[in-house]
Design a protein around this motif. Sequence first.
Motif, PDB file in Angstrom:
ATOM      1  N   ALA A 190      -4.235  64.699  32.243  1.00  0.00           N
ATOM      2  CA  ALA A 190      -4.745  63.921  31.107  1.00  0.00           C
ATOM      3  C   ALA A 190      -3.850  62.721  30.820  1.00  0.00           C
ATOM      4  O   ALA A 190      -4.342  61.633  30.470  1.00  0.00           O
ATOM      5  N   ALA A 191      -2.530  62.907  30.970  1.00  0.00           N
ATOM      6  CA  ALA A 191      -1.600  61.797  30.753  1.00  0.00           C
ATOM      7  C   ALA A 191      -1.844  60.683  31.766  1.00  0.00           C
ATOM      8  O   ALA A 191      -1.875  59.487  31.414  1.00  0.00           O
ATOM      9  N   ALA A 192      -2.016  61.063  33.039  1.00  0.00           N
ATOM     10  CA  ALA A 192      -2.274  60.069  34.078  1.00  0.00           C
ATOM     11  C   ALA A 192      -3.607  59.354  33.843  1.00  0.00           C
ATOM     12  O   ALA A 192      -3.715  58.131  34.015  1.00  0.00           O
ATOM     13  N   LYS A 193      -4.615  60.116  33.437  1.00  0.00           N
ATOM     14  CA  LYS A 193      -5.930  59.519  33.179  1.00  0.00           C
ATOM     15  C   LYS A 193      -5.858  58.526  32.031  1.00  0.00           C
ATOM     16  O   LYS A 193      -6.470  57.443  32.088  1.00  0.00           O
ATOM     17  N   HIS A 194      -5.104  58.871  30.988  1.00  0.00           N
ATOM     18  CA  HIS A 194      -4.954  57.970  29.851  1.00  0.00           C
ATOM     19  C   HIS A 194      -4.310  56.652  30.282  1.00  0.00           C
ATOM     20  O   HIS A 194      -4.627  55.582  29.739  1.00  0.00           O
ATOM     21  N   LEU A 195      -3.416  56.727  31.271  1.00  0.00           N
ATOM     22  CA  LEU A 195      -2.734  55.526  31.774  1.00  0.00           C
ATOM     23  C   LEU A 195      -3.587  54.763  32.781  1.00  0.00           C
ATOM     24  O   LEU A 195      -3.212  53.670  33.204  1.00  0.00           O
ATOM     25  N   GLY A 196      -4.703  55.373  33.205  1.00  0.00           N
ATOM     26  CA  GLY A 196      -5.549  54.724  34.193  1.00  0.00           C
ATOM     27  C   GLY A 196      -5.010  54.841  35.605  1.00  0.00           C
ATOM     28  O   GLY A 196      -5.354  54.031  36.478  1.00  0.00           O
ATOM     29  N   ILE A 197      -4.157  55.857  35.858  1.00  0.00           N
ATOM     30  CA  ILE A 197      -3.583  56.062  37.191  1.00  0.00           C
ATOM     31  C   ILE A 197      -4.410  57.123  37.899  1.00  0.00           C
ATOM     32  O   ILE A 197      -4.504  58.270  37.453  1.00  0.00           O
ATOM     33  N   ASP A 198      -4.990  56.762  39.025  1.00  0.00           N
ATOM     34  CA  ASP A 198      -5.896  57.655  39.749  1.00  0.00           C
ATOM     35  C   ASP A 198      -5.117  58.527  40.734  1.00  0.00           C
ATOM     36  O   ASP A 198      -4.325  58.023  41.529  1.00  0.00           O
ATOM     37  N   THR A 247       3.553  67.950  41.477  1.00  0.00           N
ATOM     38  CA  THR A 247       3.701  66.597  41.994  1.00  0.00           C
ATOM     39  C   THR A 247       2.414  65.837  41.735  1.00  0.00           C
ATOM     40  O   THR A 247       1.315  66.389  41.864  1.00  0.00           O
ATOM     41  N   PHE A 248       2.548  64.582  41.317  1.00  0.00           N
ATOM     42  CA  PHE A 248       1.384  63.725  41.145  1.00  0.00           C
ATOM     43  C   PHE A 248       1.163  62.958  42.439  1.00  0.00           C
ATOM     44  O   PHE A 248       2.068  62.257  42.916  1.00  0.00           O
ATOM     45  N   VAL A 249      -0.030  63.113  43.023  1.00  0.00           N
ATOM     46  CA  VAL A 249      -0.351  62.471  44.290  1.00  0.00           C
ATOM     47  C   VAL A 249      -1.352  61.351  44.036  1.00  0.00           C
ATOM     48  O   VAL A 249      -2.542  61.604  43.812  1.00  0.00           O
ATOM     49  N   PRO A 250      -0.898  60.088  44.020  1.00  0.00           N
ATOM     50  CA  PRO A 250      -1.807  58.962  43.778  1.00  0.00           C
ATOM     51  C   PRO A 250      -2.848  58.842  44.888  1.00  0.00           C
ATOM     52  O   PRO A 250      -2.636  59.281  46.019  1.00  0.00           O
ATOM     53  N   ARG A 251      -3.990  58.250  44.544  1.00  0.00           N
ATOM     54  CA  ARG A 251      -5.043  58.048  45.545  1.00  0.00           C
ATOM     55  C   ARG A 251      -4.547  57.183  46.698  1.00  0.00           C
ATOM     56  O   ARG A 251      -4.890  57.402  47.855  1.00  0.00           O
ATOM     57  N   GLU A 252      -3.748  56.176  46.352  1.00  0.00           N
ATOM     58  CA  GLU A 252      -3.180  55.309  47.378  1.00  0.00           C
ATOM     59  C   GLU A 252      -1.726  55.677  47.598  1.00  0.00           C
ATOM     60  O   GLU A 252      -1.000  55.955  46.651  1.00  0.00           O
ATOM     61  N   LEU A 299       4.017  61.566  28.435  1.00  0.00           N
ATOM     62  CA  LEU A 299       4.017  63.024  28.296  1.00  0.00           C
ATOM     63  C   LEU A 299       4.173  63.518  26.858  1.00  0.00           C
ATOM     64  O   LEU A 299       3.530  64.509  26.477  1.00  0.00           O
ATOM     65  N   PRO A 300       5.019  62.901  26.006  1.00  0.00           N
ATOM     66  CA  PRO A 300       5.128  63.408  24.622  1.00  0.00           C
ATOM     67  C   PRO A 300       3.802  63.416  23.874  1.00  0.00           C
ATOM     68  O   PRO A 300       3.580  64.269  23.003  1.00  0.00           O
ATOM     69  N   SER A 301       2.917  62.502  24.217  1.00  0.00           N
ATOM     70  CA  SER A 301       1.609  62.454  23.562  1.00  0.00           C
ATOM     71  C   SER A 301       0.718  63.622  23.985  1.00  0.00           C
ATOM     72  O   SER A 301      -0.355  63.837  23.395  1.00  0.00           O
ATOM     73  N   HIS A 302       1.140  64.353  24.988  1.00  0.00           N
ATOM     74  CA  HIS A 302       0.364  65.490  25.489  1.00  0.00           C
ATOM     75  C   HIS A 302       1.126  66.800  25.315  1.00  0.00           C
ATOM     76  O   HIS A 302       0.870  67.768  26.042  1.00  0.00           O
ATOM     77  N   GLY A 303       2.071  66.809  24.379  1.00  0.00           N
ATOM     78  CA  GLY A 303       2.727  68.053  23.994  1.00  0.00           C
ATOM     79  C   GLY A 303       4.046  68.359  24.658  1.00  0.00           C
ATOM     80  O   GLY A 303       4.699  69.342  24.307  1.00  0.00           O
ATOM     81  N   PHE A 304       4.478  67.543  25.619  1.00  0.00           N
ATOM     82  CA  PHE A 304       5.732  67.818  26.308  1.00  0.00           C
ATOM     83  C   PHE A 304       6.923  67.312  25.495  1.00  0.00           C
ATOM     84  O   PHE A 304       6.826  66.314  24.777  1.00  0.00           O
ATOM     85  N   LYS A 305       8.042  67.995  25.623  1.00  0.00           N
ATOM     86  CA  LYS A 305       9.256  67.602  24.903  1.00  0.00           C
ATOM     87  C   LYS A 305      10.474  67.768  25.803  1.00  0.00           C
ATOM     88  O   LYS A 305      10.365  68.231  26.932  1.00  0.00           O
ATOM     89  N   SER A 306      11.642  67.376  25.280  1.00  0.00           N
ATOM     90  CA  SER A 306      12.925  67.500  26.005  1.00  0.00           C
ATOM     91  C   SER A 306      12.827  66.884  27.394  1.00  0.00           C
ATOM     92  O   SER A 306      13.201  67.505  28.394  1.00  0.00           O
ATOM     93  N   ILE A 307      12.343  65.672  27.471  1.00  0.00           N
ATOM     94  CA  ILE A 307      12.109  65.017  28.760  1.00  0.00           C
ATOM     95  C   ILE A 307      13.398  64.397  29.290  1.00  0.00           C
ATOM     96  O   ILE A 307      14.073  63.643  28.598  1.00  0.00           O
ATOM     97  N   ILE A 308      13.733  64.751  30.525  1.00  0.00           N
ATOM     98  CA  ILE A 308      14.948  64.262  31.180  1.00  0.00           C
ATOM     99  C   ILE A 308      14.563  63.564  32.479  1.00  0.00           C
ATOM    100  O   ILE A 308      13.759  64.083  33.264  1.00  0.00           O
ATOM    101  N   HIS A 309      15.137  62.388  32.713  1.00  0.00           N
ATOM    102  CA  HIS A 309      14.889  61.650  33.951  1.00  0.00           C
ATOM    103  C   HIS A 309      16.024  61.919  34.943  1.00  0.00           C
ATOM    104  O   HIS A 309      17.195  61.787  34.597  1.00  0.00           O
ATOM    105  N   ILE A 310      15.666  62.287  36.156  1.00  0.00           N
ATOM    106  CA  ILE A 310      16.654  62.439  37.239  1.00  0.00           C
ATOM    107  C   ILE A 310      16.165  61.561  38.387  1.00  0.00           C
ATOM    108  O   ILE A 310      15.444  62.008  39.281  1.00  0.00           O
ATOM    109  N   PHE A 311      16.549  60.296  38.347  1.00  0.00           N
ATOM    110  CA  PHE A 311      16.009  59.317  39.276  1.00  0.00           C
ATOM    111  C   PHE A 311      16.927  59.039  40.465  1.00  0.00           C
ATOM    112  O   PHE A 311      16.543  58.355  41.402  1.00  0.00           O
ATOM    113  N   GLN A 312      18.160  59.558  40.431  1.00  0.00           N
ATOM    114  CA  GLN A 312      19.082  59.297  41.527  1.00  0.00           C
ATOM    115  C   GLN A 312      18.966  60.320  42.659  1.00  0.00           C
ATOM    116  O   GLN A 312      19.625  60.193  43.686  1.00  0.00           O
ATOM    117  N   ALA A 313      18.163  61.356  42.479  1.00  0.00           N
ATOM    118  CA  ALA A 313      18.005  62.384  43.507  1.00  0.00           C
ATOM    119  C   ALA A 313      17.204  61.836  44.685  1.00  0.00           C
ATOM    120  O   ALA A 313      16.547  60.792  44.586  1.00  0.00           O
TER     121      ALA A 313
END
Length: 324
Positions: free
Chosen positions: A26-34, A57-62, A80-94
């Motif tokens: 639902a979060a991806a759909k709200h953003l318009g990401i297919d 894992t989110f698998v984009p169409r392209e 994600l917070p708009s869809h009930g998720f909390k305590s969000i942590i980013h781990i982008f260096q992995a």
Amino acid sequence: MGRWDRRNFGKAHDSIVTNVVERIQAAAKHLGIDGDVVPFGSHTNTLCNANSDCDVTFVPREDVWGEAALHILKLIAQELPSHGFKSIIHIFQASIPIIKAIDPGGVEVDLCIGNHLGIHNSRLVAAYCQLDRRVGEVCRLVKQWAKSEELVSISDGHLTSYAYTLLTLYFLMKSSPPLLPNLQDLAFGSGHDSVAVVDRKWGQKMTWECKFWEDVELLPKSLNVDSSEKLLRGFFRFYTEEFDWSTHAVCVRLATPKQDVSKFNLAAPATKEGWFIEDPFDLRHNLASNCIKEGRQRILARMAEALRLLEEGGLQAFHSLMLW
């Protein structure tokens, strides 16, 4: 990549995963990401317990990768917070950037982008678990033991939970008689169509062969009649007393009952001191590459103690170890 196959789900946890998937979708759909949100890991291969994280894992169409994939991950994290998720942590260096979050039901969720190999790894483990109930029983006991002993963390120089699953599968292929066949070898020997998966985790486009024998209901039952308790004892004895860590690799892709796999003949670099646990599909990935000397010593010492308890007091004594 289509939607997930519900046949691989553990029934007790199906609703947990479904709720997580639907909220992120639902979060991806709200953003318009297919694209599709696809679960993988322990919640899809029957090896989960009440404390297991939910890997999706989110698998984009392209096909996207690098900065484009990271951009999508950041956008979903903001939504994600708009869809009930909390305590969000980013781990982008992995090597595979992820978001950690907690869903409204308290389930810990790990989200990444386009992890096709993770999906296929989970399908392979699920197929092995479908062959015999003892596979899942022993895998879960080993994973619970490792977690209770605080041996599941590459940041502390130990191993991942998935690495312990591969250790268990490899042992069950080497048991006498073997409890498990080699599903990858069976697929190659029977002329199965290629299942080529493109991955860019190593900074370049690489294609890995991910086929394995999926029609497990057609395979004959193992002649091994050992109980799960006896197999568990065999697991700890195998890795503390029989397996030669200095020369051999834990390699389910090439496992045969009587022939060992040299770690020096595989795609990833190896040393005499280091352990080698090969990913079944990503042949450059040694899951033990970050397992340091102190970690290896601690794992073997805890394995020896677990074996002693099992031999002296059986599963009851073993379970008491995990309650300390």
